[in-house]
Design an enzyme around this catalytic site. Structure first.
Site, PDB file in Angstrom:
ATOM      1  N   ALA A  89      -0.374 -20.419 -15.222  1.00  0.00           N
ATOM      2  CA  ALA A  89      -0.734 -21.238 -14.066  1.00  0.00           C
ATOM      3  C   ALA A  89      -2.167 -21.744 -14.232  1.00  0.00           C
ATOM      4  O   ALA A  89      -3.055 -20.975 -14.627  1.00  0.00           O
ATOM      5  CB  ALA A  89      -0.618 -20.420 -12.794  1.00  0.00           C
ATOM      6  N   ASP A  90      -2.399 -23.006 -13.952  1.00  0.00           N
ATOM      7  CA  ASP A  90      -3.782 -23.496 -13.977  1.00  0.00           C
ATOM      8  C   ASP A  90      -4.391 -23.345 -12.580  1.00  0.00           C
ATOM      9  O   ASP A  90      -3.724 -22.885 -11.644  1.00  0.00           O
ATOM     10  CB  ASP A  90      -3.855 -24.932 -14.508  1.00  0.00           C
ATOM     11  CG  ASP A  90      -3.112 -25.928 -13.645  1.00  0.00           C
ATOM     12  OD1 ASP A  90      -2.941 -25.671 -12.434  1.00  0.00           O
ATOM     13  OD2 ASP A  90      -2.699 -26.978 -14.174  1.00  0.00           O
ATOM     14  N   SER A  91      -5.651 -23.745 -12.447  1.00  0.00           N
ATOM     15  CA  SER A  91      -6.340 -23.496 -11.180  1.00  0.00           C
ATOM     16  C   SER A  91      -5.681 -24.241 -10.015  1.00  0.00           C
ATOM     17  O   SER A  91      -5.639 -23.744  -8.891  1.00  0.00           O
ATOM     18  CB  SER A  91      -7.812 -23.887 -11.303  1.00  0.00           C
ATOM     19  OG  SER A  91      -7.905 -25.271 -11.624  1.00  0.00           O
TER      20      SER A  91
END
Lengths: 412, 77
Positions: free
Chosen positions: B35-37
């Site tokens: 997951a990215d930010s």
């Protein structure tokens, strides 16, 4: 030395079909893609018709989870670009990725996303605005996504010049290859702005046809009873490639792009100058760029919006530039069938122009019933026509006074 | 705990498109779940709605594993 640039791949999403062959067959058959808007309640809107993309299968191009974070306009661009790359057989890999670029514009960008999040902001407050809102909304994101998905790491940008957007994108991409900054470019435009806010805005400008009871007859470029354009949506993306690069990999070559011109009206935010002088300058520049005489042009894929002003001033500009030859060349408006795809118009119409050259068939201008004395050229009325055009021009003009024209040639 | 974890897991699976068996209490959002930010911000919004609570930005920054989220929710319900 300038490099020659050719077209080797085509991809479309349109109200007349979501692949090039369906789209082209419908265009030649003179079918209209305009219908009553079904996707939301239009009862309070003065304009209730549009050219809607139907049966778009996003899952053919994107994982449904990914698609949720990509606005409809960028989804269309991804679909068209994927088709174009497949069609071209161009293999984008580590060794050539830096030499393949993307230039896909949009006139409006992710307005669906903007509206949804604006509703969230009003109803639930700023903490519920999606962190994906900005990257879904910004108009350059089609180019961004296509680069990410294809791995193309070369020149990357996006034009935003209203209805001239994708002709500018294709013309600019052509010049990028011509000057040697890339070997191939995925170029075109996309738009998905059939939402109540945009309809209301365009309708209040009196730019749109209000022929709500006869959707298929509403877009009638150059006809005396035209009453405005019909908004539509979709995308058109082509693979442009240097001739050497295309030949070296044994690519099928559809046509050559040989000229590009653009100009500004310096006149009015939305109206074209009555004499069409801005359009004239863009077309003249494209001719000069192609090193052609006016009589070399056989066919013009007109901007032909079906507005009172455009069709008259575009006709005047053509007469001014081509003189007597204006009466001999053929002109048609795809918008009579697909409506006005705004930022995607030039991309889809450039693809139709390529097909026109390749197939030797001029698509008609449908709904041409009552001649307008001020529009007295050969608009290929109502029926497609067999012909062997060698050189064709495609025009796009946008609010803000942006004018763009490209010239394509049969490849030999 | 089990119930909270099941609900959290189902949101993660739906939002991040990951296999259910990857969503363990020890799984980190960044490395294990990719997951990215932005994904994490969106996920936290979903969790706030689902569990009707507010996770402050400072608290959110401390979250690195699925277990961190479950513990936080358990403690603040």
């Amino acid at each position: 030395m300038k490099r020659r640039v050719v077209i080797t791949g085509l991809g479309v999403v349109t109200p007349l079909g979501n692949d090039v062959s369906t789209f082209w067959d419908n265009l030649v058959a003179g079918r209209s893609g305009i219908s009553r808007i079904e996707s939301f309640d239009v009862s309070s809107l003065p304009v209730q018709i549009a050219g809607q993309v139907k049966e778009f299968e996003v899952e053919k191009y994107l994982d449904p989870k990914e698609a949720r974070r990509i606005d409809r306009f960028a989804q269309f661009a991804i679909a068209a670009a994927t088709q174009a790359v497949e069609d071209s057989g161009l293999d984008i890999r580590e060794e050539n990725a830096d030499r393949v670029g993307v230039y896909i514009g949009s006139g409006i960008g992710g307005i669906h996303t903007l509206l949804e999040n604006h509703n969230v902001l009003r109803e639930r407050g700023p903490r519920r605005v999606s962190p994906f809102m900005i990257p879904m909304m910004i108009a350059n994101m089609a180019s961004g996504h296509v680069s990410i998905l294809t791995g193309a790491r070369g020149p990357n940008s996006a034009s935003v010049s209203a209805c001239a957007t994708s002709t500018n994108a294709i013309g600019d991409a052509f010049k990028i290859i011509e000057r040697g900054a890339a070997d191939a470019m995925l170029a075109g435009g996309s738009e998905a702005a059939i939402v109540d806010l945009a309809i209301a805005g365009f309708a209040n400008m009196k730019a749109l046809s209000t022929r709500n009871d006869e959707p298929t007859r509403a877009s009638r470029p150059f006809d005396k009873d035209r009453d405005g354009f019909v908004m539509s949506e979709g995308a058109g993306v082509m693979v442009l490639e240097s001739l050497d690069h295309a030949l070296a990999r044994g690519a099928r070559i559809y046509a050559e792009i040989i000229g590009y011109g653009m100009s500004g009206d310096a006149y009015h935010i939305t109206a074209t100058p009555p004499d069409g002088s801005g359009a004239y300058r863009a077309m003249r520049q494209a001719l000069e760029d192609a090193n052609l005489r006016p009589e070399d042009v056989d066919y013009i894929n007109a901007h032909g919006t079906s507005t009172e002003l455009n069709d008259k001033s575009e006709t005047l500009a053509i007469k001014e530039l081509f003189g007597e030859h204006a009466y001999r060349l053929a002109i048609s408006s795809n918008k009579s069938m697909i409506g006005h795809m705004l930022g995607a118009a030039g991309g889809v119409e450039a693809i139709a122009t390529v097909k026109t050259l390749v197939e030797g068939t001029l698509p008609p201008t449908i709904n041409y019933e009552t001649p307008d004395p001020e529009c007295d050229l050969d608009y290929v009325p109502n029926q497609a026509r067999k012909a062997q055009p060698q050189v064709a021009m495609s025009n796009s003009f946008g609010f803000g006074g942006h004018n763009a024209a490209i010239i394509l040639k049969r490849y030999s | 705990m089990a119930d909270t974890f099941t609900r959290v897991k189902s949101i993660i699976v739906d939002r991040l498109g990951v296999d259910e068996d990857k969503v363990t209490l020890d799984a980190t959002f960044k490395d294990d779940l990719q997951a990215d930010s932005l994904d994490v911000v969106e996920l936290i919004m979903e969790l706030e709605d689902e569990f009707d609570l507010e996770i402050s930005d400072e608290e959110a920054e401390k979250i690195s594993t699925v277990g961190d989220v479950v513990t936080y929710i358990e403690q603040h319900q």
